[in-house]
Enzyme design. Structure first.
Site, PDB file in Angstrom:
ATOM      1  CG  MET A 183      -1.761   1.215   1.326  1.00 21.56           C
ATOM      2  SD  MET A 183      -2.905   1.205   2.714  1.00 21.56           S
ATOM      3  CE  MET A 183      -1.835   1.630   4.056  1.00 21.56           C
ATOM      4  N   PRO A 184       1.324   1.723  -1.164  1.00 22.88           N
ATOM      5  CG  PRO A 184       2.323   1.686  -3.256  1.00 22.88           C
ATOM      6  CD  PRO A 184       1.217   1.077  -2.479  1.00 22.88           C
ATOM      7  CE1 TYR A 185      -0.815   9.113   3.202  1.00 23.35           C
ATOM      8  CE2 TYR A 185       1.478   9.560   3.720  1.00 23.35           C
ATOM      9  CZ  TYR A 185       0.149   9.925   3.750  1.00 23.35           C
ATOM     10  OH  TYR A 185      -0.212  11.111   4.329  1.00 23.35           O
TER      11      TYR A 185
ATOM     12  CE1 TYR B  11      -7.063  -2.116  -1.386  1.00 23.26           C
ATOM     13  CE2 TYR B  11      -6.275  -3.318  -3.318  1.00 23.26           C
ATOM     14  CZ  TYR B  11      -7.211  -3.130  -2.312  1.00 23.26           C
ATOM     15  OH  TYR B  11      -8.308  -3.951  -2.249  1.00 23.26           O
TER      16      TYR B  11
ATOM     17  CG  PHE C 254      -3.878   5.587  -0.087  1.00 17.26           C
ATOM     18  CD1 PHE C 254      -5.210   5.901   0.006  1.00 17.26           C
ATOM     19  CD2 PHE C 254      -3.494   4.258   0.042  1.00 17.26           C
ATOM     20  CE1 PHE C 254      -6.165   4.918   0.226  1.00 17.26           C
ATOM     21  CE2 PHE C 254      -4.436   3.262   0.265  1.00 17.26           C
ATOM     22  CZ  PHE C 254      -5.776   3.597   0.372  1.00 17.26           C
TER      23      PHE C 254
END
Length: 71
Positions: free
Chosen positions: A1-3, A39, A41
């Site tokens: 889940m990269p942010y 996924y 963000f």
């Protein structure tokens, strides 16, 4: 889940520019890391120029100074 968190000075980017940044940052993570865009963000924080400084001076003051220096 990269942010991904991007901080920019408030007022330097239009809504369309921010949309483009979010879209392209997402594309990079999908293409380069194989991530599912569902996924990924991307958050853009706009910092008030009174709360951002450079050379010991706020951006508000620096930009005001630059306006008065321009002929």
């Amino acid at each position: 889940m990269p942010y991904v968190k991007i901080e920019i000075a408030k007022g330097i980017a239009t809504v369309d520019q921010k949309r483009a940044v979010i879209r392209r940052m997402t594309e990079v993570l999908v293409e380069e890391l194989g991530r599912n865009p569902e996924y990924v963000f991307v958050v853009i924080d706009e910092i008030d120029t009174d709360n951002w400084g450079r050379k010991g001076v706020t951006l508000t003051d620096l930009w005001q100074e630059a306006k008065t220096d321009t002929p």
